[in-house]
Design a protein around this motif. Sequence first.
Motif, PDB file in Angstrom:
ATOM      1  N   GLN A 250       0.843  -1.194   0.000  1.00 31.74           N
ATOM      2  CA  GLN A 250       0.000   0.000   0.000  1.00 31.74           C
ATOM      3  C   GLN A 250       0.877   1.244   0.000  1.00 31.74           C
ATOM      4  O   GLN A 250       2.015   1.219   0.476  1.00 31.74           O
ATOM      5  CB  GLN A 250      -0.917  -0.006   1.218  1.00 31.74           C
ATOM      6  N   PRO A 251       0.339   2.347  -0.543  1.00 37.78           N
ATOM      7  CA  PRO A 251       1.153   3.568  -0.671  1.00 37.78           C
ATOM      8  C   PRO A 251       1.114   4.458   0.569  1.00 37.78           C
ATOM      9  O   PRO A 251       1.045   5.675   0.460  1.00 37.78           O
ATOM     10  CB  PRO A 251       0.511   4.266  -1.875  1.00 37.78           C
ATOM     11  N   ASP A 252       1.139   3.869   1.759  1.00 37.78           N
ATOM     12  CA  ASP A 252       0.991   4.661   2.979  1.00 37.78           C
ATOM     13  C   ASP A 252       2.238   5.474   3.317  1.00 37.78           C
ATOM     14  O   ASP A 252       2.194   6.312   4.216  1.00 37.78           O
ATOM     15  CB  ASP A 252       0.612   3.756   4.156  1.00 37.78           C
ATOM     16  N   ARG A 253       3.326   5.229   2.607  1.00 40.38           N
ATOM     17  CA  ARG A 253       4.529   6.026   2.845  1.00 40.38           C
ATOM     18  C   ARG A 253       4.911   6.855   1.614  1.00 40.38           C
ATOM     19  O   ARG A 253       6.061   7.276   1.480  1.00 40.38           O
ATOM     20  CB  ARG A 253       5.691   5.117   3.253  1.00 40.38           C
ATOM     21  N   GLN A 254       3.957   7.063   0.755  1.00 44.48           N
ATOM     22  CA  GLN A 254       4.203   7.901  -0.422  1.00 44.48           C
ATOM     23  C   GLN A 254       3.617   9.287  -0.170  1.00 44.48           C
ATOM     24  O   GLN A 254       2.413   9.425   0.059  1.00 44.48           O
ATOM     25  CB  GLN A 254       3.569   7.277  -1.669  1.00 44.48           C
ATOM     26  N   TYR A 255       4.466  10.281  -0.218  1.00 42.89           N
ATOM     27  CA  TYR A 255       4.053  11.669  -0.042  1.00 42.89           C
ATOM     28  C   TYR A 255       4.603  12.465  -1.224  1.00 42.89           C
ATOM     29  O   TYR A 255       5.820  12.538  -1.410  1.00 42.89           O
ATOM     30  CB  TYR A 255       4.586  12.235   1.269  1.00 42.89           C
ATOM     31  N   LEU A 256       3.713  13.029  -2.014  1.00 43.06           N
ATOM     32  CA  LEU A 256       4.104  13.732  -3.231  1.00 43.06           C
ATOM     33  C   LEU A 256       3.670  15.189  -3.137  1.00 43.06           C
ATOM     34  O   LEU A 256       2.544  15.495  -2.736  1.00 43.06           O
ATOM     35  CB  LEU A 256       3.457  13.072  -4.449  1.00 43.06           C
ATOM     36  N   PHE A 257       4.579  16.086  -3.542  1.00 46.55           N
ATOM     37  CA  PHE A 257       4.295  17.518  -3.485  1.00 46.55           C
ATOM     38  C   PHE A 257       4.748  18.180  -4.783  1.00 46.55           C
ATOM     39  O   PHE A 257       5.840  17.888  -5.280  1.00 46.55           O
ATOM     40  CB  PHE A 257       5.022  18.171  -2.300  1.00 46.55           C
ATOM     41  N   VAL A 258       3.913  19.045  -5.313  1.00 47.35           N
ATOM     42  CA  VAL A 258       4.250  19.824  -6.499  1.00 47.35           C
ATOM     43  C   VAL A 258       4.181  21.293  -6.116  1.00 47.35           C
ATOM     44  O   VAL A 258       3.119  21.793  -5.713  1.00 47.35           O
ATOM     45  CB  VAL A 258       3.289  19.529  -7.666  1.00 47.35           C
TER      46      VAL A 258
END
Length: 268
Positions: A250-258
């Motif tokens: 699962q993507p529970d440690r994915q943090y993306l910022f633009v």
Amino acid sequence: MSLRIRQLPEQLVNQIAAGEGVERPASIVKELVENSLDAGATRIEIELEAGGAKLVRVRDNGHGIAADDLALALSRHATSKIASLEELERVGTLGFRGEALPSIASVSRLKLTSRPAAAAQAAQIESADGRTGKATPAAHPPGTTVEVRDLFHKVPARRKFLRSEATEFQHVLRTVVRLALSRFDVTFTPTHNRREQFALPPARERREREARIARLVGADFIGNSRYLAHAQGGLALEGWIGLPAQSRAQPDRQYLFVNGRMVRDRLL
């Protein structure tokens, strides 16, 4: 029989807008903290009671709001962030529509206290269920405090959709974590029921940033990731990427910022 077209009351308009953006206490925290960041705050304190349903208070040391502008800040489509179509097309702030505060005020009891650094004293204004009073003098250091009490207290159909105190608090905490990972230069201090959850000092150096990530995401993530910084063609990419051996279901440690804005994108 034909129905006549009529103008909706201002309070109802604000409540409709609130339905689009104010789903739960975490939504309020996001809007208020983003306002603080847009105001140049370097220190943000977030206080909650009962998961945020009873109280959400966000205090910052940002630019502050002039006393004459407090009432305007609680009216729809009033903002200091854009003034023209050209500015809208190149907007660089997190918020710009001028709907957050009036929407929140329409479904709660809201108190706004602020003081610009150059002002001799602060001013305060209160709004309950969309009815706004007059600004009065108050004591407050430079910056702004927004206090939101009794969320949805007069909208029981909305309040019944709130989950347990623990669940709502976890939603808020996840929101604060994302915001704290988007702005390493800002101090964040969330408190729930008078218990401090963590205090994050500014993290300007890479070592300090990795310490913040370890605190919020997990020390094992930092130990099994690689730092990346690359710029080309007017674009820049910076962050920490987990090693293949640390892949998760699962993507529970994915943090993306633009551009500092938190995004969720299935392709990324």
